[in-house]
Scaffold this motif. Structure first.
Motif, PDB file in Angstrom:
ATOM      1  N   ASP A  42       0.960  -1.513  -0.303  1.00  0.00           N
ATOM      2  CA  ASP A  42      -0.113  -0.532  -0.333  1.00  0.00           C
ATOM      3  C   ASP A  42       0.593   1.296  -0.085  1.00  0.00           C
ATOM      4  N   HIS A  43       0.113   1.959  -0.970  1.00  0.00           N
ATOM      5  CA  HIS A  43       1.426   3.454  -0.770  1.00  0.00           C
ATOM      6  C   HIS A  43      -0.012   4.932  -0.445  1.00  0.00           C
ATOM      7  N   LYS A  44       0.975   6.054  -0.306  1.00  0.00           N
ATOM      8  CA  LYS A  44      -0.576   7.284  -0.451  1.00  0.00           C
ATOM      9  C   LYS A  44      -0.118   7.556  -1.456  1.00  0.00           C
ATOM     10  N   SER A  45       0.458   7.358  -2.328  1.00  0.00           N
ATOM     11  CA  SER A  45       0.187   8.213  -3.916  1.00  0.00           C
ATOM     12  C   SER A  45       0.330   6.431  -5.047  1.00  0.00           C
ATOM     13  N   GLY A  46      -0.259   6.636  -6.230  1.00  0.00           N
ATOM     14  CA  GLY A  46      -0.098   5.714  -7.462  1.00  0.00           C
ATOM     15  C   GLY A  46       0.942   5.223  -7.473  1.00  0.00           C
ATOM     16  N   VAL A  47       0.600   4.189  -7.982  1.00  0.00           N
ATOM     17  CA  VAL A  47       2.274   3.610  -7.997  1.00  0.00           C
ATOM     18  C   VAL A  47       2.072   3.598  -9.585  1.00  0.00           C
ATOM     19  N   LYS A  48       3.457   4.440 -10.022  1.00  0.00           N
ATOM     20  CA  LYS A  48       4.285   4.220 -11.353  1.00  0.00           C
ATOM     21  C   LYS A  48       4.697   3.383 -11.989  1.00  0.00           C
ATOM     22  N   SER A  49       4.935   2.053 -11.190  1.00  0.00           N
ATOM     23  CA  SER A  49       6.073   1.442 -11.826  1.00  0.00           C
ATOM     24  C   SER A  49       6.215   0.546 -10.576  1.00  0.00           C
ATOM     25  N   ALA A  50       7.014  -0.414 -10.663  1.00  0.00           N
ATOM     26  CA  ALA A  50       7.107  -1.682  -9.863  1.00  0.00           C
ATOM     27  C   ALA A  50       8.324  -2.315  -9.905  1.00  0.00           C
ATOM     28  N   ALA A  51       9.302  -2.963  -9.735  1.00  0.00           N
ATOM     29  CA  ALA A  51      10.382  -4.082 -10.342  1.00  0.00           C
ATOM     30  C   ALA A  51      10.660  -5.011  -8.887  1.00  0.00           C
ATOM     31  N   PHE A  52      10.714  -6.610  -9.472  1.00  0.00           N
ATOM     32  CA  PHE A  52      11.708  -7.145  -8.623  1.00  0.00           C
ATOM     33  C   PHE A  52      13.185  -6.638  -8.443  1.00  0.00           C
ATOM     34  N   SER A  53      13.922  -7.262  -7.312  1.00  0.00           N
ATOM     35  CA  SER A  53      15.575  -7.578  -7.241  1.00  0.00           C
ATOM     36  C   SER A  53      15.763  -8.432  -7.826  1.00  0.00           C
ATOM     37  N   PRO A  54      17.165  -8.571  -8.157  1.00  0.00           N
ATOM     38  CA  PRO A  54      17.809  -9.197  -9.060  1.00  0.00           C
ATOM     39  C   PRO A  54      17.112 -10.970  -8.374  1.00  0.00           C
TER      40      PRO A  54
END
Length: 397
Positions: A42-54
């Motif tokens: 959960d965030h306080k703003s819209g999520v622009k992008s997300a990525a896994f660590s290697p």
């Protein structure tokens, strides 16, 4: 799976067993391949992008208010928040110990390296706004592009190793798989190849290049152009061959090398007097590396793209932004996905068991993937006859 809010990014986990989505409803989510929701961030703003660590142990999210967040997956708690108010791009280092960001704040011409505790390690200064910043495959160098028409390679301690100067504003830059060469495209239509020491190797004499891809071993380069035929070059920019299209009649929409590097796959649209002929279908063509046409088949509608499956035995096409079809390598139609809404791209997962599209349906199971799932989960479906189980190798419950 249906996700509340506009979906801004979708990626597979490194092992291909999970999916990470980011959306405008202030959530990043992890799903399994059956569409079951596993975790919510959960965030306080819209999520622009997300990525896994290697290694898949953490996720990195970027929010519309400029925040960058790192979450530990196993314990599902927030690790740190980075104090750069207007982050534009963000990426993990290959060793997952550092994060590289650029800023969209007016007047900020830096890229920044952080540790996982949110401490600023390095600031990379530029003379223009930084458009992109990425680590090299081994993490020992960083590559940045800026609005002053420069590409800069930095050492891991922040020292400037060399800068490539382009005569015009750059659109994009890609590196070969071994990172020995960098290809750049500029506003003036020039496409150049540079070596790892920042020396220009060549400028490709082909204007208005739409796309460029390296072969897997980096030895060849395949380009498409609005004004010329698809062309193959070697890594030094030496011309090798042109695919025998009629450049005044056929508009090539995509071109890729096969996974085995022995074939080239193109998709094209028939044109007449510079206008698309909507009464005609698109064409998908397979070529060998000598430019000999091996197979061509029609795709109903205007074909937007074509891609190989990981084993090179199947081809997936997108036509008219609505029809996603899988063919065998001979052009025999295997099946079509029941897409709802517009779609512009479709790709196989690395194991070939799934298909990801950018339509409302995030993920599709291929027939091979369904069979593999069935073998692993024999008790989750209706009873099967002994004959069917024996024929397809499904274990007996």
């Amino acid at each position: 799976m249906f996700i509340p809010g506009a979906v801004s990014s979708t990626v597979f986990s490194p092992d291909g067993t999970q999916i990470l989505t980011a959306s405008g409803d202030k959530m990043a989510r992890i799903w399994n391949l059956e569409g079951k929701l596993l975790q919510v961030f959960d965030h306080k703003s819209g999520v622009k992008s997300a990525a896994f660590s290697p290694d898949g142990s953490q996720i990195l999210t970027q929010t519309l208010d400029g925040g960058v967040w790192v979450w530990h997956i196993d314990r599902n708690w927030l690790r740190t928040r980075y104090k750069q108010a207007t982050v534009n791009t963000v990426s993990f280092s290959p060793d997952r110990d550092r994060i590289l960001t650029t800023s969209r704040q007016y007047g900020d011409t830096t890229a920044t390296v952080w540790d996982l505790e949110g401490n600023r390690l390095l600031t990379l200064p530029h003379r223009g706004k930084v458009y992109s910043a990425v680590f090299s495959p081994d993490g020992s160098q960083m590559l940045t592009t800026a609005s002053d028409s420069t590409i800069t390679v930095w050492g891991q301690n922040g020292q400037r190793l060399y800068t490539l100067f382009m005569p015009d504003l750059m659109y994009s830059a890609i590196a070969s798989p071994s990172a020995k060469w960098v290809l750049t495209r500029s506003h003036g239509g020039k496409t150049a190849v540079w070596n790892e020491n920042g020396k220009p190797l060549c400028v490709l004499p082909q204007g208005s290049i739409n796309s460029a891809v390296f072969s897997r071993d980096g030895s060849r380069l395949l380009t498409t152009s609005a004004t010329d035929k698809p062309t193959v070059w070697d890594s030094s920019g030496k011309f090798l061959l042109k695919l025998p299209y009629n450049k005044y009649r056929d508009f090539v929409t995509s071109a890729v090398f096969s996974p085995s590097q022995s074939l080239i796959l193109t998709s094209s649209i028939y044109t007449e007097d510079n206008y698309l002929d909507v009464n005609r279908d698109g064409t998908v063509t397979i070529w060998d590396w000598n430019g000999k046409r091996i197979k061509a088949f029609r795709v109903p509608g205007l074909v937007n793209s074509a891609n190989f499956s990981p084993d090179g035995q199947q081809i997936i096409t997108v036509a008219d932004h609505k029809a996603v079809t899988v063919w065998d390598h001979t052009g025999k139609q295997l099946y079509t996905l029941p897409i709802q809404g517009s779609v512009s791209s479709a790709v196989f997962s690395p194991d070939g068991n799934w298909i990801a599209t950018d339509s409302n349906k995030v993920l599709w199971l291929t027939p091979e993937g369904a069979l593999n799932w069935l073998k692993k989960n024999p008790g989750k479906v209706a009873p099967l006859s002994a004959e069917i189980r024996e024929a397809y190798g499904v274990p007996v419950r």
